[in-house]
Design a protein around this motif. Structure first.
Motif, PDB file in Angstrom:
ATOM      1  N   PHE A   7       0.804  -1.219   0.000  1.00 20.79           N
ATOM      2  CA  PHE A   7       0.000   0.000   0.000  1.00 20.79           C
ATOM      3  C   PHE A   7       0.838   1.270   0.000  1.00 20.79           C
ATOM      4  O   PHE A   7       0.286   2.359  -0.091  1.00 20.79           O
ATOM      5  CB  PHE A   7      -0.939   0.008   1.221  1.00 20.79           C
ATOM      6  CG  PHE A   7      -2.010  -1.034   1.167  1.00 20.79           C
ATOM      7  CD1 PHE A   7      -3.118  -0.866   0.353  1.00 20.79           C
ATOM      8  CD2 PHE A   7      -1.903  -2.193   1.907  1.00 20.79           C
ATOM      9  CE1 PHE A   7      -4.109  -1.828   0.286  1.00 20.79           C
ATOM     10  CE2 PHE A   7      -2.896  -3.168   1.853  1.00 20.79           C
ATOM     11  CZ  PHE A   7      -3.994  -2.981   1.034  1.00 20.79           C
ATOM     12  N   TYR A  10       0.301   3.863  -2.810  1.00 24.01           N
ATOM     13  CA  TYR A  10      -0.935   4.633  -2.667  1.00 24.01           C
ATOM     14  C   TYR A  10      -0.783   5.718  -1.608  1.00 24.01           C
ATOM     15  O   TYR A  10      -1.275   6.845  -1.781  1.00 24.01           O
ATOM     16  CB  TYR A  10      -2.090   3.700  -2.283  1.00 24.01           C
ATOM     17  CG  TYR A  10      -2.418   2.662  -3.324  1.00 24.01           C
ATOM     18  CD1 TYR A  10      -3.258   2.958  -4.387  1.00 24.01           C
ATOM     19  CD2 TYR A  10      -1.882   1.380  -3.247  1.00 24.01           C
ATOM     20  CE1 TYR A  10      -3.563   2.003  -5.348  1.00 24.01           C
ATOM     21  CE2 TYR A  10      -2.178   0.415  -4.201  1.00 24.01           C
ATOM     22  CZ  TYR A  10      -3.017   0.736  -5.246  1.00 24.01           C
ATOM     23  OH  TYR A  10      -3.313  -0.205  -6.199  1.00 24.01           O
ATOM     24  N   MET A  13       1.275   8.502  -3.070  1.00 25.65           N
ATOM     25  CA  MET A  13       0.500   9.214  -4.078  1.00 25.65           C
ATOM     26  C   MET A  13      -0.502  10.175  -3.426  1.00 25.65           C
ATOM     27  O   MET A  13      -0.584  11.357  -3.807  1.00 25.65           O
ATOM     28  CB  MET A  13      -0.243   8.218  -4.968  1.00 25.65           C
ATOM     29  CG  MET A  13      -1.109   8.846  -6.055  1.00 25.65           C
ATOM     30  SD  MET A  13      -1.804   7.606  -7.175  1.00 25.65           S
ATOM     31  CE  MET A  13      -2.831   6.648  -6.040  1.00 25.65           C
ATOM     32  N   PHE A  14      -1.226   9.713  -2.424  1.00 26.31           N
ATOM     33  CA  PHE A  14      -2.227  10.577  -1.795  1.00 26.31           C
ATOM     34  C   PHE A  14      -1.583  11.629  -0.898  1.00 26.31           C
ATOM     35  O   PHE A  14      -2.157  12.710  -0.703  1.00 26.31           O
ATOM     36  CB  PHE A  14      -3.233   9.736  -1.008  1.00 26.31           C
ATOM     37  CG  PHE A  14      -4.318   9.158  -1.881  1.00 26.31           C
ATOM     38  CD1 PHE A  14      -5.427   9.921  -2.238  1.00 26.31           C
ATOM     39  CD2 PHE A  14      -4.209   7.879  -2.380  1.00 26.31           C
ATOM     40  CE1 PHE A  14      -6.404   9.416  -3.061  1.00 26.31           C
ATOM     41  CE2 PHE A  14      -5.184   7.350  -3.213  1.00 26.31           C
ATOM     42  CZ  PHE A  14      -6.293   8.117  -3.555  1.00 26.31           C
ATOM     43  N   GLY A 194      -9.958   8.777  -3.119  1.00 28.40           N
ATOM     44  CA  GLY A 194      -9.459   7.885  -2.078  1.00 28.40           C
ATOM     45  C   GLY A 194     -10.468   6.804  -1.718  1.00 28.40           C
ATOM     46  O   GLY A 194     -10.110   5.628  -1.578  1.00 28.40           O
ATOM     47  N   VAL A 197     -10.613   4.279  -4.604  1.00 31.11           N
ATOM     48  CA  VAL A 197      -9.442   3.405  -4.630  1.00 31.11           C
ATOM     49  C   VAL A 197      -9.503   2.373  -3.506  1.00 31.11           C
ATOM     50  O   VAL A 197      -9.260   1.175  -3.726  1.00 31.11           O
ATOM     51  CB  VAL A 197      -8.150   4.241  -4.532  1.00 31.11           C
ATOM     52  CG1 VAL A 197      -6.939   3.345  -4.261  1.00 31.11           C
ATOM     53  CG2 VAL A 197      -7.926   5.027  -5.821  1.00 31.11           C
ATOM     54  N   LEU A 201      -9.747  -1.615  -3.986  1.00 30.81           N
ATOM     55  CA  LEU A 201      -8.743  -2.521  -3.428  1.00 30.81           C
ATOM     56  C   LEU A 201      -9.390  -3.577  -2.541  1.00 30.81           C
ATOM     57  O   LEU A 201      -9.034  -4.758  -2.582  1.00 30.81           O
ATOM     58  CB  LEU A 201      -7.703  -1.727  -2.634  1.00 30.81           C
ATOM     59  CG  LEU A 201      -6.747  -0.859  -3.451  1.00 30.81           C
ATOM     60  CD1 LEU A 201      -5.886  -0.004  -2.539  1.00 30.81           C
ATOM     61  CD2 LEU A 201      -5.873  -1.715  -4.358  1.00 30.81           C
ATOM     62  N   SER A 282      -4.205  -3.194 -12.656  1.00 31.69           N
ATOM     63  CA  SER A 282      -3.753  -2.552 -11.422  1.00 31.69           C
ATOM     64  C   SER A 282      -4.556  -1.285 -11.156  1.00 31.69           C
ATOM     65  O   SER A 282      -4.693  -0.433 -12.044  1.00 31.69           O
ATOM     66  CB  SER A 282      -2.252  -2.212 -11.527  1.00 31.69           C
ATOM     67  OG  SER A 282      -1.853  -1.335 -10.498  1.00 31.69           O
ATOM     68  N   PHE A 284      -3.673   1.044  -9.027  1.00 31.27           N
ATOM     69  CA  PHE A 284      -2.667   2.103  -9.034  1.00 31.27           C
ATOM     70  C   PHE A 284      -2.304   2.490 -10.462  1.00 31.27           C
ATOM     71  O   PHE A 284      -2.142   3.671 -10.779  1.00 31.27           O
ATOM     72  CB  PHE A 284      -1.415   1.637  -8.285  1.00 31.27           C
ATOM     73  CG  PHE A 284      -0.333   2.675  -8.208  1.00 31.27           C
ATOM     74  CD1 PHE A 284      -0.387   3.679  -7.262  1.00 31.27           C
ATOM     75  CD2 PHE A 284       0.735   2.649  -9.095  1.00 31.27           C
ATOM     76  CE1 PHE A 284       0.611   4.651  -7.191  1.00 31.27           C
ATOM     77  CE2 PHE A 284       1.731   3.608  -9.034  1.00 31.27           C
ATOM     78  CZ  PHE A 284       1.666   4.609  -8.078  1.00 31.27           C
ATOM     79  N   VAL A 287      -5.002   4.798 -12.015  1.00 31.24           N
ATOM     80  CA  VAL A 287      -4.886   6.182 -11.545  1.00 31.24           C
ATOM     81  C   VAL A 287      -3.669   6.849 -12.176  1.00 31.24           C
ATOM     82  O   VAL A 287      -3.747   7.987 -12.660  1.00 31.24           O
ATOM     83  CB  VAL A 287      -4.786   6.219 -10.001  1.00 31.24           C
ATOM     84  CG1 VAL A 287      -4.552   7.651  -9.510  1.00 31.24           C
ATOM     85  CG2 VAL A 287      -6.045   5.651  -9.374  1.00 31.24           C
TER      86      VAL A 287
END
Length: 356
Positions: A7, A10, A13-14, A194, A197, A201, A282, A284, A287
């Protein structure tokens, strides 16, 4: 520790998304907000295409319907008389019933999700129930795009025709031009991305996600084991349509306009390309593909206005020919090769050390 490493991309990224308002100019932040809306659409396409094997070339319709639902409310709020200006020009004195439904912001928000989901349910149920799949479903989804766009263009007195809906000034009586409101809308978009995603997931790592992949890899075997694959396909199709509707709703708040052109065949195909470039297997990657493709498109069109389409076309060709699993797939391949080379090196070292 292994789960945290899964994770960590992610989280990074956030973290960058949250920090973006502190180092980006207002114009660049607005562009990023639009790209994040596109990323929500990409997550939904990844679920239906990458994990379920259903190639939809009509997600621009769901995106546009969500945008129009919000735009109708914004247009009513921006009109002093309560009647949109393009209707007043044609002599309309009373708001049509279909517009009256969107005079309330909460009904508009609900409709931005319900309307795309309802259309997706109708299309998905009657196609998947009759075992229509593959290229035939892709063609049907494109046909729906043509029908809806033609309907919106032809209904100029209701939808604004080719001009679409624009000239929005407030949302919940707050000025859209206010920098503080723009930041709030940006963080709202980050929040919804968010949630999308995290839910994706959770879904793909559950038993339901494994069933989706089983439908993709061998639907007949899934049916043989007693599962009704149509239910799973309709559900995931409706979920992806809901994500596209939410993205469209957020997009019209960021961009300030929506037109039938934005929900046509070309935008629908581009949405699939975002996912293909990032990696369709994926979340990820989906995005990343949406952000990278649109960011590159914006940069190239800004600095190379005459030839930027050639660069973008070359990128698509390279991905199709040399990166069938997208950018994420390329990184995974490189990481696997490096890992295998390290193991070979370690094995060779042990052999040399312990030779008699």
């Amino acid at each position: 520790m292994k789960r945290f490493s899964q994770f960590s991309p992610y989280l990074v990224m956030f973290a960058l998304f949250i920090a973006a308002p502190f180092f980006l100019q207002e114009f660049r932040l607005g562009l990023l907000a639009k790209f994040l809306c596109f990323a929500i659409v990409a997550v939904g396409i990844c679920l239906i295409w990458g994990y379920t094997g259903i190639l939809s070339l009509g997600h621009g319709v769901f995106f546009g319907l969500g945008a129009y639902c919000m735009a109708m409310y914004l247009k009513i709020e921006a009109s002093p008389s309560g009647i949109p200006d393009f209707m007043e020009w044609t002599g309309v004195s009373e708001l049509p019933w279909i517009w009256a439904m969107f005079s309330n912001p909460f009904s508009a928000i609900a409709a931005a999700v319900i309307v795309p989901v309802f259309l997706a349910f109708l299309l998905g149920y009657f196609t998947f129930r009759n075992n229509i799949k593959g290229v035939y479903f892709s063609l049907i989804s494109q046909a729906v795009v043509v029908v809806v766009v033609t309907l919106f263009i032809g209904s100029q007195d209701i939808t604004g025709g080719t001009n679409g809906l624009t000239n929005f000034f407030t949302v919940f009586q707050y000025a859209l031009a206010d920098p503080a409101i723009k930041q709030i809308l940006y963080f709202t978009t980050v929040f919804f991305l968010g949630v999308s995603v995290m839910f994706a997931l959770f879904l793909t790592r559950s038993r339901f996600g494994r069933l989706l992949q089983a439908v993709r890899d061998g639907e007949n075997r899934v049916r043989f084991f007693g599962y009704h694959s149509t239910v799973f396909k309709v559900f995931i199709y409706c979920l992806s349509a809901a994500m596209a509707g939410i993205a469209g709703m957020l997009f019209v708040l960021q961009d300030g306009m929506i037109s039938p052109e934005m929900m046509g065949i070309i935008p629908s195909v581009e949405m699939v390309l975002w996912v293909a470039i990032g990696g369709r297997h994926s979340i990820f990657g989906a995005v990343l593909g949406a952000l990278l493709t649109n960011g590159l498109k914006s940069y190239l069109s800004e600095y190379y206005p005459d030839i930027w389409l050639y660069f973008l076309g070359a990128l698509f060709i390279i991905v199709v020919l040399y990166m069938p699993k997208g950018i994420v797939g390329l990184f995974e391949k490189i990481r696997t090769q490096l890992s295998s080379s390290k193991k070979k090196g370690a094995a060779a070292y042990e052999t040399d050390t312990y030779l008699p």
